[in-house]
Design an enzyme around this catalytic site. Structure first.
Site, PDB file in Angstrom:
ATOM      1  N   ALA A  67       0.491  -1.272  -0.253  1.00  0.00           N
ATOM      2  CA  ALA A  67      -0.142   0.056   0.182  1.00  0.00           C
ATOM      3  C   ALA A  67       1.129   1.071  -0.101  1.00  0.00           C
ATOM      4  CB  ALA A  67      -0.880  -0.321   1.039  1.00  0.00           C
ATOM      5  N   GLY A 110       0.350  -5.291   0.488  1.00  0.00           N
ATOM      6  CA  GLY A 110      -0.315  -5.323  -0.083  1.00  0.00           C
ATOM      7  C   GLY A 110      -0.005  -6.544  -1.060  1.00  0.00           C
ATOM      8  N   GLU A 113      -0.187  -9.416  -0.483  1.00  0.00           N
ATOM      9  CA  GLU A 113      -1.128 -10.230  -0.031  1.00  0.00           C
ATOM     10  C   GLU A 113      -3.310 -10.026  -1.371  1.00  0.00           C
ATOM     11  OE1 GLU A 113      -1.290  -6.524   2.688  1.00  0.00           O
ATOM     12  OE2 GLU A 113      -2.504  -8.137   4.051  1.00  0.00           O
ATOM     13  N   GLU A 133       4.756  -4.630   6.826  1.00  0.00           N
ATOM     14  CA  GLU A 133       4.133  -3.966   7.463  1.00  0.00           C
ATOM     15  C   GLU A 133       4.482  -3.291   8.935  1.00  0.00           C
ATOM     16  OE1 GLU A 133       2.904  -6.737   5.832  1.00  0.00           O
ATOM     17  OE2 GLU A 133       1.471  -5.886   4.841  1.00  0.00           O
TER      18      GLU A 133
HETATM   19  N1  DAK Z   1       4.641   3.136  -0.624  1.00  0.00           N
HETATM   20  C1  DAK Z   1       5.295   4.631  -0.800  1.00  0.00           C
HETATM   21  N2  DAK Z   1       5.810   4.704  -2.066  1.00  0.00           N
HETATM   22  C2  DAK Z   1       6.960   3.238  -2.390  1.00  0.00           C
HETATM   23  C3  DAK Z   1       6.817   2.507  -1.788  1.00  0.00           C
HETATM   24  C4  DAK Z   1       5.517   2.044  -0.873  1.00  0.00           C
HETATM   25  N3  DAK Z   1       4.548   1.457  -0.169  1.00  0.00           N
HETATM   26  N4  DAK Z   1       7.356   1.924  -2.087  1.00  0.00           N
HETATM   27  C5  DAK Z   1       8.645   2.198  -3.011  1.00  0.00           C
HETATM   28  N5  DAK Z   1       8.601   2.705  -2.694  1.00  0.00           N
HETATM   29  C6  DAK Z   1       8.886   3.995  -3.569  1.00  0.00           C
HETATM   30  C7  DAK Z   1       9.660   5.185  -2.833  1.00  0.00           C
HETATM   31  O1  DAK Z   1       9.538   5.830  -1.291  1.00  0.00           O
HETATM   32  C8  DAK Z   1      11.238   5.250  -3.815  1.00  0.00           C
HETATM   33  O2  DAK Z   1      10.147   6.704  -3.853  1.00  0.00           O
HETATM   34  P1  DAK Z   1      11.578   8.108  -3.803  1.00  0.00           P
HETATM   35  O3  DAK Z   1      12.009   8.451  -2.603  1.00  0.00           O
HETATM   36  O4  DAK Z   1      12.072   7.702  -4.823  1.00  0.00           O
HETATM   37  O5  DAK Z   1      10.354   9.280  -4.885  1.00  0.00           O
HETATM   38  C9  DAK Z   1      10.350   4.911  -4.064  1.00  0.00           C
HETATM   39  O6  DAK Z   1       9.739   3.947  -4.252  1.00  0.00           O
HETATM   40  C10 DAK Z   1      11.757   3.832  -4.654  1.00  0.00           C
HETATM   41  O7  DAK Z   1      11.654   2.844  -3.232  1.00  0.00           O
HETATM   42  P2  DAK Z   1      13.200   2.900  -2.871  1.00  0.00           P
HETATM   43  O8  DAK Z   1      13.929   3.414  -3.187  1.00  0.00           O
HETATM   44  O9  DAK Z   1      13.362   2.530  -1.880  1.00  0.00           O
HETATM   45  O10 DAK Z   1      13.337   1.326  -3.389  1.00  0.00           O
HETATM   46  P3  DAK Z   1      14.786   0.815  -2.794  1.00  0.00           P
HETATM   47  O11 DAK Z   1      15.354  -0.370  -4.213  1.00  0.00           O
HETATM   48  O12 DAK Z   1      15.631   1.071  -2.000  1.00  0.00           O
HETATM   49  O13 DAK Z   1      14.008  -0.587  -2.055  1.00  0.00           O
HETATM   50  C11 DAK Z   1      11.972  -1.722  -1.290  1.00  0.00           C
HETATM   51  C12 DAK Z   1      12.653  -1.077  -2.175  1.00  0.00           C
HETATM   52  C13 DAK Z   1      10.615  -2.331  -2.059  1.00  0.00           C
HETATM   53  C14 DAK Z   1      12.798  -2.702  -0.086  1.00  0.00           C
HETATM   54  C15 DAK Z   1      11.509  -0.238   0.005  1.00  0.00           C
HETATM   55  O14 DAK Z   1      11.072   0.865  -1.628  1.00  0.00           O
HETATM   56  C16 DAK Z   1      10.539  -0.475   0.740  1.00  0.00           C
HETATM   57  O15 DAK Z   1      11.034  -0.917   1.786  1.00  0.00           O
HETATM   58  N6  DAK Z   1       9.252  -0.232   0.885  1.00  0.00           N
HETATM   59  C17 DAK Z   1       8.408  -0.492   1.560  1.00  0.00           C
HETATM   60  C18 DAK Z   1       7.548  -1.387   1.461  1.00  0.00           C
HETATM   61  C19 DAK Z   1       6.843  -2.241   2.142  1.00  0.00           C
HETATM   62  O16 DAK Z   1       6.859  -1.867   3.532  1.00  0.00           O
HETATM   63  N7  DAK Z   1       5.728  -2.552   1.815  1.00  0.00           N
HETATM   64  C20 DAK Z   1       4.481  -2.303   2.439  1.00  0.00           C
HETATM   65  C21 DAK Z   1       3.430  -1.362   2.381  1.00  0.00           C
HETATM   66  S1  DAK Z   1       1.987  -1.434   4.251  1.00  0.00           S
HETATM   67  C22 DAK Z   1      -5.208  -1.773   4.882  1.00  0.00           C
HETATM   68  C23 DAK Z   1      -5.012  -2.929   4.577  1.00  0.00           C
HETATM   69  C24 DAK Z   1      -3.627  -3.335   4.116  1.00  0.00           C
HETATM   70  C25 DAK Z   1      -2.745  -2.241   3.958  1.00  0.00           C
HETATM   71  C26 DAK Z   1      -2.833  -0.975   4.311  1.00  0.00           C
HETATM   72  C27 DAK Z   1      -4.511  -1.022   4.491  1.00  0.00           C
HETATM   73  N8  DAK Z   1      -6.250  -1.552   5.437  1.00  0.00           N
HETATM   74  C28 DAK Z   1      -6.926  -2.354   6.048  1.00  0.00           C
HETATM   75  C29 DAK Z   1      -7.584  -0.241   5.693  1.00  0.00           C
HETATM   76  C30 DAK Z   1      -1.494  -2.632   3.986  1.00  0.00           C
HETATM   77  C31 DAK Z   1       0.020  -2.300   3.427  1.00  0.00           C
HETATM   78  C32 DAK Z   1       1.048  -1.872   3.522  1.00  0.00           C
HETATM   79  O17 DAK Z   1       1.630  -2.898   2.251  1.00  0.00           O
END
Ligand code: DAK
Length: 259
Positions: A67, A110, A113, A133
């Site tokens: 997400a 997400g 998921e 997360e």
């Molecule tokens: N959201 C927003 N931007 C993201 C992102 C994300 N999840 N993942 C990556 N990006 C963006 C980065 O901010 C970066 O943008 P800029 O800084 O260049 O503007 C760009 O994508 C490239 O990412 P990185 O520079 O970080 O690339 P790396 O190769 O260094 O790292 C990475 C890749 C995938 C390891 C890293 O980006 C990372 O850790 N990303 C976050 C992964 C994460 O934590 N995913 C879980 C998100 S929380 C709900 C139910 C479910 C959910 C929500 C609500 N409800 C029932 C309401 C779900 C929640 C989630 O999924």
């Protein structure tokens, strides 16, 4: 239908549709708009009689990194409740046609998921699956604690959910999360091949069989067996059943019509 964050090809191959997530700079992070577009596209493709299987993919670097954290950051519990972003994904659960995820690179949060909402998963050797997360102070909220645990068992799911550790495509295969791992240049082609092998069968029987397999997640064994038997009998109401069995007897290929 015009889309901003996804590309849709209703006929990437005969009877096969493709949805490609298209926010490459953000690693296909699932913002609300993109999620809404997936829902809309799935509804349209599920209602389209010419489509018999649907592939969801991203790009080589990312299927989806979860997400959109930037969109969620700063929201209150009540904001999240009111936005209820993943409820729009109930449409995915309702999709009758087989869904195949073609995954390369990151499938996180997400994104992971979303792959688990699909019926089958083909991955490139570079794919990584994770529920990270916990590292940003939350937990999976769109099925990660449930579908992952059912797919790979408690011990492995706990490790992924509680540490945020990613697993490789090969580990995901060994754990039973995915169907096949192929070299990166082949993952989409392999997903199309799998979709083709389903799309040539009776769409009626495929939909009833999919429904019965998914019912096993929510029923006792006895209820599930009962459900399965009813769907089996229902197949005999289809022209495809007559065609399938006659073709076997006549030693020819069946021509299924989805009726
Ligand atoms: N959201 C927003 N931007 C993201 C992102 C994300 N999840 N993942 C990556 N990006 C963006 C980065 O901010 C970066 O943008 P800029 O800084 O260049 O503007 C760009 O994508 C490239 O990412 P990185 O520079 O970080 O690339 P790396 O190769 O260094 O790292 C990475 C890749 C995938 C390891 C890293 O980006 C990372 O850790 N990303 C976050 C992964 C994460 O934590 N995913 C879980 C998100 S929380 C709900 C139910 C479910 C959910 C929500 C609500 N409800 C029932 C309401 C779900 C929640 C989630 O999924």
């Amino acid at each position: 239908m015009e889309y901003t964050f996804i590309n849709v090809n209703p006929a990437i191959d005969e009877h096969i549709a493709l949805i490609q997530l298209n926010r490459p700079k953000e690693l296909n992070a699932l913002n609300l708009e993109l999620m809404g577009e997936i829902r809309e596209a799935l509804k349209i493709l599920d209602d389209d009689d010419s489509v018999r299987a649907i592939i969801i993919t991203g790009n080589e670097r990312a299927f989806a990194a979860g997400a959109d954290i930037k969109q969620m950051s700063g929201k209150s519990a009540i904001d999240m409740l009111q936005i209820d972003q993943f409820s729009t994904w109930d449409q995915i659960k309702k999709t009758k046609k087989p869904l195949i995820a073609a995954v390369s690179g990151f499938a996180l949060g997400g994104g992971c998921e979303l792959t688990m909402h699909c019926d089958m998963i083909i991955a490139s050797e570079t794919a990584q699956f994770g529920q990270p997360e916990i590292k940003i102070g939350v937990m999976p909220g769109a099925g990660g604690t449930q579908r992952l645990t059912k797919a790979i068992g408690k011990a492995r799911a706990m490790e992924m959910v509680l540490t945020g550790k990613f697993i490789t495509a090969e580990e995901a295969l060994q754990a039973g999360l995915i169907n096949k791992v192929v070299p990166v240049e082949l993952y989409l082609e392999e997903a199309i091949k799998l979709a083709r092998s389903v799309a040539q069968l009776s769409p009626v029987a495929v939909a009833l069989a999919k429904e019965a397999v998914l019912a096993s997640f929510n029923t006792t064994l006895d209820q599930g067996l009962h459900f399965e038997r009813k769907n089996f009998y229902l197949c005999f109401a289809s022209e495809d059943q007559t065609e399938g069995m006659e073709a076997f007897v006549e030693k020819r290929q069946p021509a299924f019509k989805g009726k």
